[in-house]
Structure formats: structure tokens, C-alpha cells
Design a protein around this motif. Structure first.
Motif, PDB file in Angstrom:
ATOM      1  N   VAL B  79       0.849  -1.214   0.000  1.00  0.00           N
ATOM      2  CA  VAL B  79       0.000   0.000   0.000  1.00  0.00           C
ATOM      3  C   VAL B  79       0.884   1.264   0.000  1.00  0.00           C
ATOM      4  O   VAL B  79       0.640   2.208  -0.750  1.00  0.00           O
ATOM      5  CB  VAL B  79      -0.949   0.007   1.232  1.00  0.00           C
ATOM      6  N   VAL B  80       1.918   1.241   0.836  1.00  0.00           N
ATOM      7  CA  VAL B  80       2.810   2.402   0.917  1.00  0.00           C
ATOM      8  C   VAL B  80       3.453   2.668  -0.450  1.00  0.00           C
ATOM      9  O   VAL B  80       3.552   3.818  -0.895  1.00  0.00           O
ATOM     10  CB  VAL B  80       3.900   2.193   2.002  1.00  0.00           C
ATOM     11  N   ARG B  81       3.871   1.599  -1.105  1.00  0.00           N
ATOM     12  CA  ARG B  81       4.564   1.764  -2.405  1.00  0.00           C
ATOM     13  C   ARG B  81       3.647   2.374  -3.472  1.00  0.00           C
ATOM     14  O   ARG B  81       4.131   2.897  -4.466  1.00  0.00           O
ATOM     15  CB  ARG B  81       5.110   0.409  -2.887  1.00  0.00           C
ATOM     16  N   LYS B  82       2.331   2.262  -3.231  1.00  0.00           N
ATOM     17  CA  LYS B  82       1.399   2.841  -4.215  1.00  0.00           C
ATOM     18  C   LYS B  82       1.032   4.306  -3.899  1.00  0.00           C
ATOM     19  O   LYS B  82       0.294   4.925  -4.653  1.00  0.00           O
ATOM     20  CB  LYS B  82       0.119   1.996  -4.261  1.00  0.00           C
ATOM     21  N   LEU B  83       1.544   4.804  -2.772  1.00  0.00           N
ATOM     22  CA  LEU B  83       1.184   6.186  -2.408  1.00  0.00           C
ATOM     23  C   LEU B  83       1.782   7.180  -3.421  1.00  0.00           C
ATOM     24  O   LEU B  83       2.872   6.958  -3.956  1.00  0.00           O
ATOM     25  CB  LEU B  83       1.702   6.525  -1.008  1.00  0.00           C
ATOM     26  N   ASP B  84       1.029   8.258  -3.635  1.00  0.00           N
ATOM     27  CA  ASP B  84       1.489   9.301  -4.582  1.00  0.00           C
ATOM     28  C   ASP B  84       2.785   9.955  -4.084  1.00  0.00           C
ATOM     29  O   ASP B  84       2.957  10.151  -2.887  1.00  0.00           O
ATOM     30  CB  ASP B  84       0.424  10.391  -4.722  1.00  0.00           C
ATOM     31  N   ASP B 136      -0.874  21.468  -1.110  1.00  0.00           N
ATOM     32  CA  ASP B 136      -1.959  22.262  -0.556  1.00  0.00           C
ATOM     33  C   ASP B 136      -1.876  22.204   0.969  1.00  0.00           C
ATOM     34  O   ASP B 136      -1.035  21.504   1.525  1.00  0.00           O
ATOM     35  CB  ASP B 136      -3.317  21.768  -1.073  1.00  0.00           C
ATOM     36  N   GLU B 137      -2.753  22.913   1.607  1.00  0.00           N
ATOM     37  CA  GLU B 137      -2.657  23.031   3.057  1.00  0.00           C
ATOM     38  C   GLU B 137      -2.877  21.675   3.739  1.00  0.00           C
ATOM     39  O   GLU B 137      -3.821  20.948   3.407  1.00  0.00           O
ATOM     40  CB  GLU B 137      -3.697  24.044   3.554  1.00  0.00           C
ATOM     41  N   GLY B 138      -2.009  21.303   4.666  1.00  0.00           N
ATOM     42  CA  GLY B 138      -2.157  20.077   5.447  1.00  0.00           C
ATOM     43  C   GLY B 138      -1.716  18.816   4.724  1.00  0.00           C
ATOM     44  O   GLY B 138      -2.066  17.705   5.166  1.00  0.00           O
ATOM     45  N   TRP B 139      -0.966  18.959   3.633  1.00  0.00           N
ATOM     46  CA  TRP B 139      -0.573  17.770   2.865  1.00  0.00           C
ATOM     47  C   TRP B 139       0.303  16.814   3.694  1.00  0.00           C
ATOM     48  O   TRP B 139       0.131  15.605   3.632  1.00  0.00           O
ATOM     49  CB  TRP B 139       0.155  18.172   1.573  1.00  0.00           C
ATOM     50  N   THR B 145      -1.368  10.789   8.501  1.00  0.00           N
ATOM     51  CA  THR B 145      -2.605  10.093   8.871  1.00  0.00           C
ATOM     52  C   THR B 145      -2.773   8.816   8.031  1.00  0.00           C
ATOM     53  O   THR B 145      -3.173   7.767   8.536  1.00  0.00           O
ATOM     54  CB  THR B 145      -3.819  11.020   8.632  1.00  0.00           C
ATOM     55  N   GLU B 146      -2.436   8.975   6.733  1.00  0.00           N
ATOM     56  CA  GLU B 146      -2.574   7.848   5.826  1.00  0.00           C
ATOM     57  C   GLU B 146      -1.681   6.677   6.260  1.00  0.00           C
ATOM     58  O   GLU B 146      -2.096   5.515   6.279  1.00  0.00           O
ATOM     59  CB  GLU B 146      -2.203   8.300   4.409  1.00  0.00           C
TER      60      GLU B 146
END
Lengths: 278, 291
Positions: B79-84, B136-139, B145-146
Motif C-alpha cells: 500500500v505504501v509503495r502505491k502512495l502518490d 496544498d494546506e495540510g498535505w 494520517t494515511e
């Protein structure tokens, strides 16, 4: 006045400004044609200028003190007096260059006391102003300088051109229409200034020593032009301290100022005063 | 009315020929002021770009719960490897982690006695490079959190230095830099106003005569406004042209180790704003100067 001899206006103008009496007559004739062309309908009031207890001060110095007079439509009035008598200040007040705060004054239907800034251009469209130092744009042509007075009124180009050509011809400047004014002699430049002040057929002409920089012959010539306009109903107020100028219009009224006050108002008084000066 | 406006505009253009030297000097002054403004803005723009670039680089150390099964950890890693914007993801099994720890500590790091009872959990070091347009704000908080929400994850650590640095820059920009730019804009206005006012001194006689023959203030001002517009457009074009020239000469001056900074030219929208502002200031100066 002009006996056919060649007249040289100033030494520096020798080569560029020669005219003869027949030329003057031609000018006056053309002027008459022009004036007939643009004679205005009579105004509602016969009163052109009304000044009542008018005063003006530059700080502690009072240039005008409580003066009152009236000028009827078609009247010719000379303002005389020594330098500092208040002639120029009075004229400047009459064309809205100085505010009227003390006393009352009206010109061509405009109450100068309550004159708003946006009304000043409207007042100046009814009043032609001529100065001793001409106040023309030297780098513009004769035509452009004269046309300026009609352009600001938004006159259609065709009418404007016709009218400007007519008065330029009447002033004997038709051959120099497209010359820049810096190339003209002093007399020609003053004729341009007069043409500009008169082209819109004003109800009143204010002239501040218009012949002050000119020699005798040219002065006479220009006074003939002023008289022609006067003949056709234009009111004239002319500041001068030249006796020759006063003699040109014997029927004119003369208002003599001294230290900001009117000391005499009338033809005979000033003649007496002039004689005393002599 | 339109015809008169057109004629006055033409007159404003033609009037340039009346005092060519004064007009040329004004044009150069406006161009120089534009160049100065552009240089200051180009400096700020490049600092901003560099900070935004490094601001997006953030690392998270992720620790899985000790009792998480290997297959669940592997699922989470997938899942982590698929993060943007994931740039790199180093993973550590408890064994790898122990070896890494021993290697790092050198001779003193002999943990072979722990091999049968390894207390270290599965862990990972996720490096992200978020581009400025996606910041953007809070990225950063959202990424955190993700990662925390992955089923087997126990805790996540990250060093907020870069993000804080960028945040600090934004605060400085808001509190100090914009007032400085505002102050510079004021100086620009005054310089342009005074330059145009000086050039107008040569035309006071014309203004006076027009006023004497009954010209309305708008009639008097329109050719001057046209002149101010032309001064603004051509002056700012000259300034921007010089700015481009300066940029082309200096673009690579910082492009060497350890900086590797290629100075960027201003984007078109900012160039447009500079040119528009200078033109507006020039027009306003012309308008006010004849009051």
C-alpha cells in the motif's frame, strides 16, 4: 495709416514680415466676410460684464479694492493704469483664472462667485483671451493653433477647417497656415493668437496688453482687427497703457485703475489724464 | 465623441515627437525602474521556488506492531509503495533492522545474542517528494494520517524540519516580504510619477493654453494619459527585455555544487503583473501630474 510703403515690424523680422496698405485693406475686407459669416444671434441679456464691489488680495497686498462697473453687450472698454494697478488681476478674475471671493461678478451669464471648476471651460468658450506674450504653441502650425479653440468644443472637422481657413485668411496668414509658429514674426504670432481667440466668435474678448510687444504700425493693424470684431457686436475689454492704442478707438469707454481702485470711468477723464501724463 | 477621442489619442502619440529627448529619458527611467523591480521579484521568486522544492521532501519512519504477521506487513508495504509522490521506500524486517543497527554501531554493536529474541519490529523509511503544485494546506499531516491508518502500523515518526522551514518562509513572506514589495512599489510609483511630472513640465504651456481656450480637464488630460500609457507599455517592455537579457547571462551562475540552482525567469503572469502595474502607475502619474 498705411501709405503704401513697406513696413518692417522689427529688425529681426526684416526678411519675413513685410506688408502693405492694400494688403491690410484686403485683410479687413476678408475679416468682414468672416464676421458676417459667424455673427451670433443676440444674447438674452444686454449686460456682458457686471462687477460689484470686487476685491482681491495676494496675501497682505490688495490688488483690487472694492471696484464696481458694468459692460454692455458690444461695448469697447479700455483698462488703463500703471503697472501694478490691478488690470491683469481684474482680467484674470473675469476669465476664471482667479477666484471671486470678495464682491460679486458675472461674465456672459456666468456668476463668477459660485463658479464651479467644471464651469470654467464653459465660461472660457464664451470669452476669447489675448495676451501680450501671445501664448501660442511654437512647434504647432498656425492652423493647429487656431483650430485648438474649436477642437475643444468638439466642432465637426469639416466645419472646423472651413472656419479656421476663413479666419486665417482674414488675418492675412493663409500662406503660412502650415508653417510652425516659431517661424513667424512677432506680429504674425500675435495675429495667430487673436485668430485663436476670435475663431469661435466669443461674446467677449479680454485682451491684456495685446500690442505691448509690437511696433506702432503693427499695433495699428491689430487694433483695426479688434475694431472690426467690435463693429460686429463683440464686447472687448483691453488692458493697455499706450496712448496710441486708446486713440484708435475714440468711442471706447476707458476705466482707469490706480492701486486697485477705479479712479476714472469714462472717455473724457482718461484723455485729460493722458494729457497730464504728456 | 469617438472621433474626438481618437484624434486626442493620435495627438498624444504625435506629441512624442515634440520633445523626443525628454520622452526618451522618461522611457529609459521607466525601463530602469521596471528592471529593478523585476530583479527584486526574480530573486524572491527563485528563493520561493527552491524552498517549495525542498519543502515537499519529507521522510517518515514507520514502525509496525511487534505481533503483526509478515504477510500483513507485506500488504501494508505494498500500500505504501502505491502512495502518490513516493520517492523511496526502504523496508526493514526485524533481522535486517538488527543487522543495520549492528553495522551502524560498528565494533560495539554485536547483537548476535539477540538473534533468537529480536525485539525490533518491522519498519520502513518512506521518502516523499511532493511537487509545489500538490502542496496544498495540510498535505504532510494527511500523509502522516494515511500511514498511521495502515492496519499493522504502530507508530510513525517524521521530522517536520523542511515543512516547518517552508511554513516559516511563508510566514516571513506574509509578515515582512510583502510589505517590502509594497514599499518598493511605492518607490516605483514615486520615481515614475516624478519622471513623468518632470517631462510634463515641458508641456505646461500647452496645458495652460488648452485650458484658456475652454478645454475640459478630460480633454487636456487625454493626450497626456495616452503618453503615460505609451511610456508605461514601452518602458515596461524595455525593462522586461533588459531583465531577460540579465537573466540569460546569469541563469547558470549558481548552477554548480553544492547549490545546483538554475535561476528561473519570472512566469508570464508575473511579467504581466509588472508590466500592467508600471503602465497603470504611468497613466495615473500622467493624470495626477496635470492637476
Amino acid at each position: 495709416m498705411f501709405s503704401g510703403q513697406s513696413i518692417v515690424t522689427t529688425s529681426e523680422d526684416k526678411d519675413q514680415f513685410h506688408f502693405k496698405a492694400d494688403e491690410t485693406l484686403k485683410v479687413i475686407g476678408l475679416l468682414q466676410v468672416f464676421l458676417q459669416y459667424c455673427v451670433q444671434a443676440g444674447t438674452k441679456s444686454r449686460m456682458m460684464v457686471k462687477v460689484d464691489r470686487l476685491s482681491y488680495n495676494f496675501g497682505a497686498y490688495w490688488a483690487l479694492k472694492d471696484i464696481s462697473f458694468t459692460l454692455g453687450k458690444g461695448e469697447f472698454l479700455f483698462l488703463t493704469g500703471h503697472s501694478g494697478a490691478g488690470k491683469t488681476t481684474l482680467l484674470r478674475m473675469l476669465y476664471g483664472a482667479l477666484p471671486v471671493n470678495r464682491g460679486r461678478a458675472s461674465v456672459a451669464g456666468f456668476q463668477l462667485n459660485n463658479l464651479r471648476k467644471r464651469q470654467i471651460p464653459q465660461l472660457r468658450r464664451k470669452v476669447g483671451v489675448v495676451f501680450q506674450d501671445f501664448k501660442i504653441l511654437p512647434k504647432r502650425t498656425v492652423f493647429d493653433n487656431v483650430a485648438m479653440a474649436l477642437e475643444v468644443r468638439g466642432m465637426p472637422r469639416m466645419n472646423l477647417e472651413r472656419r479656421v481657413r476663413a479666419i486665417v485668411r482674414a488675418m492675412g496668414l493663409e500662406t503660412k497656415s502650415y508653417s510652425t509658429c516659431e517661424r513667424l514674426s512677432g506680429g504674425e504670432q500675435q495675429r495667430v493668437a487673436i485668430a485663436r481667440s476670435m475663431v469661435a466668435n466669443p461674446e467677449l474678448i479680454l485682451a491684456d496688453e495685446p500690442t505691448g510687444n509690437l511696433d506702432f504700425d503693427l499695433t495699428m493693424h491689430l487694433m483695426d482687427i479688434f475694431k472690426q470684431f467690435h463693429t460686429y457686436g463683440t464686447s472687448v475689454i483691453m488692458a493697455t497703457h499706450s496712448r496710441e492704442v486708446l486713440d484708435c478707438v475714440p468711442e471706447a469707454r476707458i476705466l482707469h485703475l490706480q492701486d486697485g481702485c477705479i479712479v476714472t470711468d469714462g472717455e473724457s477723464s482718461i484723455n485729460e489724464e493722458n494729457e497730464e501724463d504728456d | 465623441m469617438i472621433g474626438q477621442l481618437f484624434r486626442l489619442t493620435l495627438r498624444g502619440i504625435a506629441d512624442f515627437g515634440l520633445h523626443p529627448v525628454a520622452q526618451l529619458l522618461t522611457l529609459v527611467a521607466v525601463g530602469m525602474v521596471t528592471l529593478l523591480t523585476g530583479l527584486i521579484i526574480i530573486g524572491l521568486h527563485n528563493i520561493n521556488v527552491e524552498l517549495l522544492k525542498s519543502r515537499g521532501e519529507v521522510e517518515f519512519q514507520v514502525y509496525w506492531k511487534a505481533d503483526t504477521k509478515t504477510e500483513d506487513v507485506l500488504k501494508d508495504w505494498a500500500v505504501v509503495r502505491k502512495l502518490d509522490y513516493l520517492k523511496d521506500f526502504k523496508t526493514f524486517t526485524p533481522e535486517n533492522a538488527l543487522t543495520e543497527l549492528a553495522t551502524t554501531l560498528g565494533e560495539t554493536g554485536d547483537f548476535s545474542w539477540l538473534a533468537d529474541n529480536n525485539p525490533l519490529p518491522y519498519s520502513g523509511l518512506a521518502s516523499f517528494a511532493v511537487p509545489p503544485e500538490a502542496q496544498d494546506e495540510g498535505w504532510a499531516a494527511r500523509l502522516l494520517t494515511e500511514l498511521k491508518s495502515l492496519p499493522g502500523v504502530d507508530k510513525v515518526h517524521y521530522t517536520p524540519f523542511q515543512a516547518d522551514l517552508a511554513q516559516g518562509w511563508m510566514t516571513i513572506t506574509r509578515v515582512i516580504v510583502w510589505p517590502i514589495i509594497g514599499f518598493l512599489a511605492l518607490i516605483v510609483s514615486l520615481v515614475v510619477y516624478n519622471t513623468i511630472k518632470l517631462s510634463l513640465l515641458t508641456r505646461l504651456d500647452e496645458v495652460e493654453i488648452l485650458s484658456l481656450v475652454g478645454a475640459s480637464p478630460a480633454y487636456v488630460r487625454w493626450p497626456l494619459l495616452t503618453g503615460g500609457f505609451i511610456q508605461g507599455v514601452f518602458g515596461s517592455a524595455l525593462g522586461i527585455g533588459l531583465l531577460a537579457l540579465v537573466h540569460s547571462v546569469t541563469a547558470q551562475t549558481l548552477n554548480f555544487p553544492p547549490f545546483f540552482i538554475e535561476i528561473q525567469f519570472l512566469p508570464y503572469d508575473q511579467l504581466g503583473i509588472i508590466a500592467g502595474a508600471v503602465t497603470l502607475v504611468s497613466m495615473a502619474s500622467s493624470w495626477v501630474a496635470v492637476k
